[in-house]
Design an enzyme around this catalytic site. Structure first.
Site, short mmCIF file in Angstrom:
data_model
loop_
_atom_site.label_atom_id
_atom_site.label_comp_id
_atom_site.label_asym_id
_atom_site.label_seq_id
_atom_site.Cartn_x
_atom_site.Cartn_y
_atom_site.Cartn_z
N LEU A 1 0.88 -1.13 -0.03
CA LEU A 1 -0.06 -0.28 0.07
C LEU A 1 1.06 1.17 0.05
O LEU A 1 0.74 2.11 -0.78
CB LEU A 1 -0.85 0.03 1.15
CG LEU A 1 -1.85 1.19 1.57
CD1 LEU A 1 -2.66 1.42 0.37
CD2 LEU A 1 -2.60 1.35 2.55
N GLU B 1 3.70 3.93 -0.35
CA GLU B 1 4.61 4.68 -1.49
C GLU B 1 5.51 5.72 -0.98
O GLU B 1 5.29 6.17 0.11
CB GLU B 1 3.68 5.20 -2.60
CG GLU B 1 2.93 4.26 -3.31
CD GLU B 1 1.95 4.66 -4.68
OE1 GLU B 1 1.33 3.95 -4.95
OE2 GLU B 1 2.32 5.75 -4.74
N SER C 1 3.28 8.66 -0.49
CA SER C 1 2.05 8.42 0.24
C SER C 1 2.13 7.40 1.15
O SER C 1 1.96 6.22 0.89
CB SER C 1 0.94 8.25 -0.69
OG SER C 1 1.05 6.69 -1.37
N ARG D 1 -4.51 -3.67 12.35
CA ARG D 1 -4.35 -2.80 13.66
C ARG D 1 -4.55 -3.69 15.03
O ARG D 1 -3.72 -3.66 16.00
CB ARG D 1 -5.26 -1.52 13.64
CG ARG D 1 -4.90 -0.68 12.65
CD ARG D 1 -5.77 0.32 12.32
NE ARG D 1 -5.46 1.14 11.12
CZ ARG D 1 -5.92 2.07 10.17
NH1 ARG D 1 -7.22 1.98 10.42
NH2 ARG D 1 -5.51 2.83 9.44
N ARG E 1 18.51 -9.21 40.96
CA ARG E 1 19.82 -8.25 40.97
C ARG E 1 19.66 -7.62 42.23
O ARG E 1 18.58 -7.25 42.78
CB ARG E 1 19.31 -7.16 40.03
CG ARG E 1 20.50 -6.04 39.96
CD ARG E 1 21.44 -6.27 39.33
NE ARG E 1 22.36 -4.81 39.18
CZ ARG E 1 23.56 -4.84 39.28
NH1 ARG E 1 24.34 -5.87 39.57
NH2 ARG E 1 24.06 -3.76 39.12
N ASN F 1 12.68 -2.52 46.73
CA ASN F 1 12.74 -1.13 46.65
C ASN F 1 11.31 -1.04 46.14
O ASN F 1 10.63 -1.31 45.04
CB ASN F 1 13.55 -0.89 45.37
CG ASN F 1 13.75 0.92 45.02
OD1 ASN F 1 12.53 1.30 44.63
ND2 ASN F 1 14.70 1.32 45.55
N GLU G 1 0.66 0.38 10.05
CA GLU G 1 -0.83 0.02 9.85
C GLU G 1 -1.66 1.26 10.28
O GLU G 1 -2.66 1.24 11.12
CB GLU G 1 -0.95 -1.12 10.96
CG GLU G 1 -0.33 -2.50 11.02
CD GLU G 1 -0.91 -3.24 9.65
OE1 GLU G 1 -1.65 -2.70 8.48
OE2 GLU G 1 -0.36 -4.58 9.68
#
Length: 378
Positions: free
Chosen positions: A123, A125, A128, A240, A265, A275, A361
């Site tokens: 689709l 370009e 576009s 989508r 960690r 934390n 999309e």
């Protein structure tokens, strides 16, 4: 899996197992070496993932849009880039299945559903992108053929795929002059640009697709002349949802990686998980992920039911999920500290792979335009 049927939970489990065993161990290598994992995708097709929402009489799985979202989210935890290409391939096969005649369906769909052959959607370009209705690629009718000239940009799979679903101008300016043609690799005059170097999505090649006096039979046109823009937009509603679902998978995997890192960690003599600031951050990430997931699944259900508000709900879901999930992945990287910036750690690849979901999309700016237009016309 909350709220899913037993059958949907089974789809999810099969897809998660496949992602864990067949995709995740190779994700970093596919990215680094820019490998298009054809054989892995064909294995996925054996599970029915090559034509998930395509009718069974031509080799599809005949599943719903919600089932599809669940599957793509699960697969994306293993490799977001590869799953995103598979989602585009599925959209192309659906277009042929839905808008093609019986001869076209039986000619193209079986080999695409098995992923013996792969498809690309053409689709965009060079001039576009968001303004898709202004595309210039032209197809002039000459007897029983069209002569196709022009070029497409940013085409996923371009050059490595076998079937190209091309939006082109057969009539006047604007959306009503656009038709949809299906081209096969090897058509004289069909060529490809250089392989693009990208931030992410490196397990799928991206090239320009160039048409120079390509002769295409009229029998390769999907639907009527002038129906192409409508076909493109209907395909993108599902696209989508698909790409939003891929973002969910990346965010889900990133939350788990952050959770593990905070537990393992230690800083200042105790695990980072102790934390409270980081605890709150993790809680917000999980909350935003669940909110995005519910929004995507709601839109998928609306699209499946053919509801009047489906297009705007798909735009909302794409906007919200791709923005939120990128933020979640980025926050997970931050929680890893310096380690998050090393390619030895998967979290950085999820960040790179889903950044583009806010662009393709339909950019998220265009999603805002669609939602706003809908509200102001209501």
């Amino acid at each position: 899996s909350t709220g899913l049927t037993e059958e949907q939970k089974e789809f999810q489990k099969v897809a998660l197992d496949f992602a864990t065993k067949e995709m995740a161990p190779h994700m970093a290598e596919w990215d680094e070496k820019e490998i298009f994992p054809v054989e892995t995708m064909r294995k996925a097709a054996q599970l029915g993932f090559g034509g998930i929402y395509v009718k069974p009489d031509v080799g599809g799985s005949g599943l719903s849009r919600l089932d599809t979202s669940i599957i793509f989210e699960a697969l994306s935890t293993g490799c977001t880039s590869t799953t995103a290409y598979m989602s585009i391939h599925n959209m192309c096969v659906w277009m042929i299945d839905t808008f093609g005649n019986e001869e076209q369906r039986r000619r193209f769909c079986p080999s695409l559903c098995s992923m013996e052959k792969f498809a690309s959607y053409c689709l965009t370009e060079p001039g576009s992108g968001s303004d898709a209705a202004s595309l210039l690629t032209s197809a002039q009718r000459k007897g029983d053929t069209y002569v196709l000239n022009g070029s497409k940009a940013f085409i996923s799979g371009g050059g490595d795929t076998d079937v190209y679903v091309v939006m082109c101008r057969t009539g006047g300016q604007g959306p009503k002059g656009i038709s949809c043609l299906v081209l096969e690799k090897g058509t004289p005059g069909l060529s490809f640009g250089k392989k693009e170097k990208k931030v992410g999505w490196n397990s799928q090649p991206t090239r320009a697709v160039i048409f120079e006096d390509c002769v295409v039979p009229v029998g390769n046109r999907l639907g009527a002349e002038g129906q192409g823009f409508s076909i493109a937009m209907k395909g993108l509603n599902g696209g989508r949802i698909n790409i939003a679902s891929c973002s969910l998978g990346a965010a889900h995997a990133s939350v788990l990686l952050a959770q593990e890192h905070l537990t393992v960690r230690k800083q200042f003599g105790e695990p980072l998980a102790n934390n409270q600031y980081l605890q709150f951050g993790l809680a917000e990430m999980a909350t935003r992920l669940v909110a995005a997931r519910l929004m995507v699944r709601n839109a998928a259900q609306a699209l499946q039911e053919g509801r009047e508000d489906a297009a705007v709900l798909c735009s909302m879901a794409k906007l919200f999920a791709t923005d939120e999930c990128f933020a979640i992945c980025n926050q997970a990287l931050q929680m890893h500290g310096g380690y998050g910036y090393l390619k030895d750690y998967a979290v950085q690849q999820f960040v790179r792979d889903i950044r583009v979901h806010q662009i393709l999309e339909g950019t998220n700016e265009v999603m805002r335009m669609i939602v706003a237009r809908n509200l102001l016309q209501a």
